[in-house]
Enzyme design. Sequence first.
Site, mmCIF file in Angstrom:
data_model
loop_
_atom_site.group_PDB
_atom_site.id
_atom_site.type_symbol
_atom_site.label_atom_id
_atom_site.label_comp_id
_atom_site.label_asym_id
_atom_site.label_seq_id
_atom_site.Cartn_x
_atom_site.Cartn_y
_atom_site.Cartn_z
ATOM 1 N N GLU A 135 -7.411 -6.703 -46.958
ATOM 2 C CA GLU A 135 -6.747 -7.476 -45.904
ATOM 3 C C GLU A 135 -6.503 -8.931 -46.316
ATOM 4 O OE1 GLU A 135 -8.951 -7.035 -42.262
ATOM 5 O OE2 GLU A 135 -8.267 -4.971 -41.986
ATOM 6 N N ASP A 165 -10.578 4.957 3.527
ATOM 7 C CA ASP A 165 -10.448 3.546 3.888
ATOM 8 C C ASP A 165 -11.747 2.983 4.433
ATOM 9 O OD1 ASP A 165 -7.818 3.304 3.131
ATOM 10 O OD2 ASP A 165 -7.000 3.664 5.126
ATOM 11 N N GLU A 193 -1.299 5.025 -5.099
ATOM 12 C CA GLU A 193 -2.576 4.407 -4.738
ATOM 13 C C GLU A 193 -3.486 5.451 -4.085
ATOM 14 O OE1 GLU A 193 -4.130 0.690 -1.912
ATOM 15 O OE2 GLU A 193 -2.143 1.571 -1.601
ATOM 16 N N HIS A 194 -2.959 6.135 -3.077
ATOM 17 C CA HIS A 194 -3.679 7.219 -2.400
ATOM 18 C C HIS A 194 -2.846 8.490 -2.533
ATOM 19 C CE1 HIS A 194 -4.369 3.448 -0.036
ATOM 20 N NE2 HIS A 194 -5.631 3.832 -0.095
ATOM 21 N N THR A 214 0.824 -1.202 0.000
ATOM 22 C CA THR A 214 0.000 0.000 0.000
ATOM 23 C C THR A 214 0.864 1.260 0.000
ATOM 24 O OG1 THR A 214 -1.917 1.033 1.054
ATOM 25 C CG2 THR A 214 -0.199 0.154 2.515
ATOM 26 N N HIS A 237 -14.431 -13.114 -46.080
ATOM 27 C CA HIS A 237 -15.210 -12.115 -45.356
ATOM 28 C C HIS A 237 -16.151 -11.383 -46.326
ATOM 29 C CE1 HIS A 237 -12.382 -12.879 -42.172
ATOM 30 N NE2 HIS A 237 -12.909 -11.936 -41.387
ATOM 31 N N GLN A 239 -0.490 5.198 6.954
ATOM 32 C CA GLN A 239 -0.289 4.228 5.879
ATOM 33 C C GLN A 239 0.850 3.272 6.213
ATOM 34 O OE1 GLN A 239 -2.731 4.885 3.968
ATOM 35 N NE2 GLN A 239 -2.523 3.101 2.644
ATOM 36 N N HIS A 256 0.208 -0.220 7.998
ATOM 37 C CA HIS A 256 -0.278 -1.424 7.343
ATOM 38 C C HIS A 256 0.756 -2.546 7.331
ATOM 39 C CE1 HIS A 256 -4.233 -0.556 5.628
ATOM 40 N NE2 HIS A 256 -3.824 0.686 5.442
#
Length: 443
Positions: free
Chosen positions: A423, A369, A335-336, A243, A428, A265, A268
């Site tokens: 192509e 959170d 992340e944050h 994190t 097709h 943080q 964690h």
Amino acid sequence: MISRIDLRGEALPEGAALRDLLPRAEFDVEAALETVRPICEDVRHRGSAAVVEWGEKFDGVRPESLRVPVAEIRAALDTLDPAVRAALEESIRRARIVHREQRRTTRTTQVVPGGTVTEKWVPVERVGLYVPGGRSVYPSSVVMNVVPAQEAGVEGVAVSSPPQKEFGGLPHPTILAACALLGVDEVYAAGGAQAVAMFAYGTDGEDGCRPVNLVTGPGNIYVAAAKRLLKGRIGIDAEAGPTEIAILADSTADPVHVAADLISQAEHDPMAAAVLVTDSEELAAATEAELAPQVAASKHVTDRIAPALAGRQSAIVLVRDLADGLTVVDAYGAEHLEIQTADAAAVADRVRNAGAVFVGPWSPVSLGDYCAGSNHVLPTGGCACHSSGLSVQSFLRGIHIVDYTRDALAEVAHHVVTLAEAEDLPAHGAALKARFGWKVPQQ
């Protein structure tokens, strides 16, 4: 306690050169693949027995049943602290408000008269939601995974969390209580790579788990490696790494707030990243001075906070001005990301790369959170430059429905044939010619 990186030179490098200067945890998912491969193969071939045995090896306990009995889930809610229950209920309420607004609607576009393309959004049929165990208990992750899945309309929701020795091989009771509050009664006592493999391959027996289409939720490096290994057989949200918090701040920021948010943080995990980016030498010094007493007063100092702040993944980054600060945080892709500057909303509006942005002194990451209404399952390791956090969209698939009449097809058939032949795919074009007696109308 925390290192400094001084980027106040003449000009910031660009791209990868700048990213290489910034702090980041070492997180080698590729190396972990060889560890999880035999675990996943064992679960594939031996099912529930393998999941239970690997859980016993890694978690030190053998659950009586891989699937948690519904009575145990209900009992966990009955014994939940009323204050915790009230907090979880408010977290769920706010998350539902935000995620309910994310659901996309079916749209039909008329391309030409008689020719339409409809985009229909369909939820995946069944999901496996992983909730970590280990150092902390995360009922909030139950909320953040289950709510968007439910709001997307997913019919089958299964939750897995590691068995806990102190709770007789069941997941933590607060995890079970959160599941009960959300109406989820399919819960498994399984963690790590074996839980991901269980979701991917399914397991046998009365307490077995049917395979899922998608696995979401954060976890350790072995969970991330199992997701990488099994991606394709299952869909995944992301390979979650350690994190992160980055704070972009100027001289108007309060160092007490900044230090507290960095510590929150770091709490964690010893690999958690805490980064301050600032153009203020005074704020940098004041934050360093504030860290010492706040860390000393914290609970998880020696096993998490101190090593996280002292690690290579954490630093105070000094920049010349806020423009350079924005360049740095965009390169970092946190992340944050907190913005603690003058006119923070305007600064936040200029951010391009972040999992979630928290504006001003009264929007700390801790709010996100738990009770902001936003989702806290977010991209890590710089992946915010190309990935989003978990949302209702994570559980939906867009299906295009093409509906053309004969006249609408006739109008464009010659273009289709021309492009097919360009192509070198003449069959097709022949598929259209067959509809018009082998002579395509010319417009």
